[in-house]
Design an enzyme around this catalytic site. Structure first.
Site, PDB file in Angstrom:
ATOM      1  N   HIS A   1       9.978  20.220 -25.012  1.00 30.86           N
ATOM      2  CA  HIS A   1       8.964  21.095 -24.402  1.00 30.86           C
ATOM      3  C   HIS A   1       9.616  22.312 -23.749  1.00 30.86           C
ATOM      4  O   HIS A   1       9.111  23.423 -23.824  1.00 30.86           O
ATOM      5  CB  HIS A   1       8.179  20.337 -23.331  1.00 30.86           C
ATOM      6  CG  HIS A   1       7.439  19.130 -23.822  1.00 30.86           C
ATOM      7  ND1 HIS A   1       7.787  17.848 -23.442  1.00 30.86           N
ATOM      8  CD2 HIS A   1       6.366  19.004 -24.637  1.00 30.86           C
ATOM      9  CE1 HIS A   1       6.949  16.993 -24.005  1.00 30.86           C
ATOM     10  NE2 HIS A   1       6.080  17.658 -24.739  1.00 30.86           N
TER      11      HIS A   1
ATOM     12  N   GLY B   1       5.865  22.406 -31.823  1.00 30.30           N
ATOM     13  CA  GLY B   1       7.110  21.850 -32.339  1.00 30.30           C
ATOM     14  C   GLY B   1       6.988  21.398 -33.786  1.00 30.30           C
ATOM     15  O   GLY B   1       5.970  20.839 -34.188  1.00 30.30           O
TER      16      GLY B   1
ATOM     17  N   ASP C   1       6.220  17.616 -34.786  1.00 27.72           N
ATOM     18  CA  ASP C   1       4.882  17.198 -35.211  1.00 27.72           C
ATOM     19  C   ASP C   1       4.458  18.132 -36.342  1.00 27.72           C
ATOM     20  O   ASP C   1       3.580  18.979 -36.187  1.00 27.72           O
ATOM     21  CB  ASP C   1       3.926  17.252 -34.033  1.00 27.72           C
ATOM     22  CG  ASP C   1       4.382  16.353 -32.908  1.00 27.72           C
ATOM     23  OD1 ASP C   1       4.181  15.137 -33.019  1.00 27.72           O
ATOM     24  OD2 ASP C   1       4.985  16.858 -31.936  1.00 27.72           O
TER      25      ASP C   1
ATOM     26  N   GLN D   1       0.820  18.310 -37.522  1.00 28.41           N
ATOM     27  CA  GLN D   1       0.003  18.945 -36.480  1.00 28.41           C
ATOM     28  C   GLN D   1       0.139  20.473 -36.558  1.00 28.41           C
ATOM     29  O   GLN D   1      -0.852  21.209 -36.486  1.00 28.41           O
ATOM     30  CB  GLN D   1       0.449  18.446 -35.110  1.00 28.41           C
ATOM     31  CG  GLN D   1      -0.115  19.226 -33.934  1.00 28.41           C
ATOM     32  CD  GLN D   1       0.256  18.594 -32.616  1.00 28.41           C
ATOM     33  OE1 GLN D   1      -0.379  17.635 -32.200  1.00 28.41           O
ATOM     34  NE2 GLN D   1       1.285  19.098 -31.957  1.00 28.41           N
TER      35      GLN D   1
HETATM   36  P1  AMP Z   1       3.256  16.660 -26.761  1.00 27.64           P
HETATM   37  O1  AMP Z   1       3.366  16.827 -25.289  1.00 27.64           O
HETATM   38  O2  AMP Z   1       3.993  15.497 -27.295  1.00 27.64           O
HETATM   39  O3  AMP Z   1       1.839  16.775 -27.254  1.00 27.64           O
HETATM   40  O4  AMP Z   1       4.001  17.917 -27.394  1.00 27.64           O
HETATM   41  C1  AMP Z   1       3.679  19.221 -27.023  1.00 27.64           C
HETATM   42  C2  AMP Z   1       4.374  20.177 -27.947  1.00 27.64           C
HETATM   43  O5  AMP Z   1       5.782  19.994 -27.854  1.00 27.64           O
HETATM   44  C3  AMP Z   1       4.006  19.952 -29.412  1.00 27.64           C
HETATM   45  O6  AMP Z   1       3.885  21.217 -30.047  1.00 27.64           O
HETATM   46  C4  AMP Z   1       5.171  19.187 -29.925  1.00 27.64           C
HETATM   47  O7  AMP Z   1       5.380  19.357 -31.318  1.00 27.64           O
HETATM   48  C5  AMP Z   1       6.299  19.803 -29.153  1.00 27.64           C
HETATM   49  N1  AMP Z   1       7.448  18.894 -29.115  1.00 27.64           N
HETATM   50  C6  AMP Z   1       7.462  17.598 -28.730  1.00 27.64           C
HETATM   51  N2  AMP Z   1       8.676  17.062 -28.894  1.00 27.64           N
HETATM   52  C7  AMP Z   1       9.462  18.035 -29.403  1.00 27.64           C
HETATM   53  C8  AMP Z   1      10.831  18.113 -29.813  1.00 27.64           C
HETATM   54  N3  AMP Z   1      11.645  17.067 -29.720  1.00 27.64           N
HETATM   55  N4  AMP Z   1      11.284  19.285 -30.301  1.00 27.64           N
HETATM   56  C9  AMP Z   1      10.465  20.352 -30.412  1.00 27.64           C
HETATM   57  N5  AMP Z   1       9.176  20.351 -30.044  1.00 27.64           N
HETATM   58  C10 AMP Z   1       8.676  19.205 -29.551  1.00 27.64           C
END
Ligand code: AMP
Length: 288
Positions: free
Chosen positions: A36, A146, A149, A152
């Site tokens: 994040h 990210g 995902d 997504q």
């Molecule tokens: P989340 O809080 O899991 O819904 O993720 C929020 C955003 O952070 C989404 O766009 C995810 O794809 C991105 N994200 C989560 N983990 C990672 C990671 N390891 N590397 C890059 N982006 C990430």
């Protein structure tokens, strides 16, 4: 970082920013980690003002999934956002997001169906609906997602195109732990033993990629190699291993095409996903 709870207040502040500048936006569900943080830093570097949101969206969790126990730690998240240079944290209450009588949904068609869509019925309907709602609350912006995902990201790109949403979507490469495990809020569910085993998911993706780089282009051979690596780890229970076209997410059946290999697996109480771009040997100009 200033925390805002009311959608109308956020919109007012960001409309003022937009009179002279560009707004960057990073939607999250909190329990923030270095993945994040990378999205946030990119937004801060590329825009005049940046906002991150934290909202654990009930609509995208299925029955029996981890909505109730999803990790929540607002104070730690505020510190990480502060350090990343984000200006605003938007953390709305569920009541402000889903008014009584709520009954509207966004459905993205074919891209939502395979992989995570098949494993988690209704998931992408929940994701597309909340992301469109957040885009409405934030207003025109650059939004960061990210590649971890991957599906997504593609679903949201499609929705933005199909519905004329005034948002520029930017994808950010997956951020990993030193041993390769993709960072995820759900890694917190892992026991020490499971945490030690979990990098096998990325190892399986790397093994398939390296096979392709050595000229093995038969999709089944690449899938078998990934399965073989996962099976060596008894704590890892694969849900799917798939090789799909990056744009359509349809299965790749023809040898020698660029493809995304995607894995979902249960490791103890966690359900983890990861993916990697696999290119045939003669088409590797840029790293992913
Ligand atoms: P989340 O809080 O899991 O819904 O993720 C929020 C955003 O952070 C989404 O766009 C995810 O794809 C991105 N994200 C989560 N983990 C990672 C990671 N390891 N590397 C890059 N982006 C990430």
């Amino acid at each position: 970082v200033e925390t805002i709870r009311e959608p109308a207040e956020l919109r007012l502040i960001l409309d003022r920013v937009r009179a002279t500048g560009i707004v960057g936006f990073v939607p999250t569900m909190g329990a923030l980690h270095a993945g994040h943080e990378t999205l946030c830093r990119k937004s801060v570097a590329e825009n005049d003002v940046s906002a991150a949101s934290i909202f654990v969206n009930p609509l995208q969790f299925g029955l029996g999934e981890d909505y109730q126990r999803y990790p929540r730690d607002l104070a730690a998240d505020q510190r990480l956002l502060q350090e990343s240079g984000v200006d605003f944290l938007f953390a709305p209450d569920a009541a402000a997001v889903y008014p009584p009588g709520f009954q509207t949904r966004v459905i993205v068609g074919e891209l939502s169906r395979p992989l995570e869509g098949a494993a988690r019925p209704g998931h992408f309907e929940g994701v597309a609906t909340i992301v469109l709602k957040l885009f409405e609350m934030v207003g025109p912006c650059r939004a960061y997602f990210g590649e971890k995902d991957f599906q997504q990201l593609q679903v949201i790109r499609r929705m933005v195109l199909d519905l004329n949403v005034p948002v520029e979507v930017r994808g950010v490469p997956t951020v990993r732990e030193a041993d390769g495990l993709a960072m995820s809020s759900r890694n917190r569910y892992l026991t020490t033993e499971e945490r030690t085993a979990a990098p096998a998911i990325y190892q399986a993706l790397l093994a398939a990629r390296s096979l392709a780089e050595r000229g093995v282009l038969d999709p089944d051979a690449l899938l078998q190699e990934a399965h073989r690596r996962l099976e060596a780890s008894p704590l890892i229970k694969p849900e799917y291993v798939a090789l799909v076209d990056p744009d359509t997410l349809r299965p790749v059946v023809q040898p020698g095409r660029s493809a995304i290999m995607a894995i979902a697996a249960r490791v103890g109480a966690a359900r983890l996903i990861d993916n990697i771009m696999i290119r045939p040997p003669d088409s590797r100009p840029s790293a992913d």
